[in-house]
Design an enzyme around this catalytic site. Structure first.
Site, PDB file in Angstrom:
ATOM      1  N   CYS A 118      15.224  15.963  36.547  1.00  0.00           N
ATOM      2  CA  CYS A 118      16.066  17.082  36.104  1.00  0.00           C
ATOM      3  C   CYS A 118      15.198  18.223  35.580  1.00  0.00           C
ATOM      4  CB  CYS A 118      17.010  16.616  35.002  1.00  0.00           C
ATOM      5  SG  CYS A 118      16.235  16.530  33.368  1.00  0.00           S
ATOM      6  N   GLU A 141      11.831   9.673  32.423  1.00  0.00           N
ATOM      7  CA  GLU A 141      10.501  10.300  32.463  1.00  0.00           C
ATOM      8  C   GLU A 141      10.025  10.662  31.061  1.00  0.00           C
ATOM      9  OE1 GLU A 141      13.267  11.068  34.070  1.00  0.00           O
ATOM     10  OE2 GLU A 141      12.902  12.012  36.026  1.00  0.00           O
ATOM     11  N   SER A 178      15.118  11.824  41.195  1.00  0.00           N
ATOM     12  CA  SER A 178      14.638  13.207  41.196  1.00  0.00           C
ATOM     13  C   SER A 178      14.720  13.811  39.792  1.00  0.00           C
ATOM     14  CB  SER A 178      15.513  14.008  42.176  1.00  0.00           C
ATOM     15  OG  SER A 178      15.027  15.312  42.345  1.00  0.00           O
ATOM     16  N   CYS A 230      12.914  17.166  32.500  1.00  0.00           N
ATOM     17  CA  CYS A 230      11.771  16.320  32.864  1.00  0.00           C
ATOM     18  C   CYS A 230      10.793  17.086  33.757  1.00  0.00           C
ATOM     19  CB  CYS A 230      12.259  15.045  33.536  1.00  0.00           C
ATOM     20  SG  CYS A 230      13.335  14.059  32.448  1.00  0.00           S
ATOM     21  N   HIS A 253      15.373  10.864  28.678  1.00  0.00           N
ATOM     22  CA  HIS A 253      15.508  10.482  30.078  1.00  0.00           C
ATOM     23  C   HIS A 253      14.365   9.518  30.409  1.00  0.00           C
ATOM     24  CE1 HIS A 253      18.146  14.008  31.830  1.00  0.00           C
ATOM     25  NE2 HIS A 253      18.788  13.278  30.924  1.00  0.00           N
TER      26      HIS A 253
END
Lengths: 147, 147
Positions: A80, A53, A78, A83, A51
């Protein structure tokens, strides 16, 4: 205009989009210096774990705990559960979130563990994700573990 | 003797140890078939995110949600916040943990979200981690975000 670090995360999201991927970008900032940046790599690298991040954290490389604990993670969306878990593992004390309309991550869990979560509600972040989800719902669902 | 899937995770942990790394291994099993296996890659690949569980998930490749939701993740050590977050993201319903004496991960969080967590308390898992932490406390602390 978003603040500069969020803008860099948006630039990463756009790079991801332009290379055929999910438009989510992230930047790790230590004492005002960008030490890691990245974007979602599901499409580009066939990754189940990169992802935005996670890509930023991986690109920052191995770091001592002290650095994470003085850092801020910027992300266009936002974070998950995965992350957010990485944020908790490393004790990153603050997260700046571009938007949480297209996906609500584990902000409540982060706050319950003492992480400061600031949601900017940036229109560019929202627009990129809204369009991507409309055009590629199957990729997006895969990215968040939804059928 | 541990059950075969846990034994494969232990084999992965030992491969990690023999290649100079943190001895934590993991296996993703879908309907009785191993579809991903891996071990901690901090030392070997300079990775901040490839814990054993994450390496197994990455090596399993991109998967639809349905597969994760019928899978079991085996791991030699109690999963940290990041790996637990990945388990939650993908809706993996069951985790088998080799041991949680040398490190207690987010088992309570997983259970609170409906994940079945079975702790085996395997002596080989404990012995490998106990020895590694004694010999390389600085690497271990870095791996779990501790100073």
């Amino acid at each position: 205009m978003p603040e500069p670090y969020l803008q860099t995360a948006i630039d990463e999201a756009r790079r991801g989009l332009e290379s055929g991927g999910v438009p989510i970008g992230s930047v790790l900032v230590h004492r005002g210096e960008i030490i890691g940046r990245g974007h979602n790599q599901r499409q580009q690298r066939g990754s189940a774990i990169l992802h935005g991040e996670m890509d930023a954290l991986e690109n920052a490389g191995r770091l001592p705990a002290e650095v994470y604990r003085e850092s801020v993670l910027y992300t266009t969306l936002s974070p998950c559960a995965m992350c957010s878990g990485a944020i908790l593992l490393y004790g990153i004390p603050r997260v700046v979130v571009g938007e949480n309309h297209t996906f609500m991550g584990e902000e409540a869990l982060l706050r319950s563990r003492g992480v400061e979560v600031d949601v900017v509600d940036d229109p560019t972040c929202r627009q990129m994700m809204t369009q991507f989800i409309t055009e590629h719902p199957e990729i997006w669902n895969e990215d968040i573990g939804e059928p």
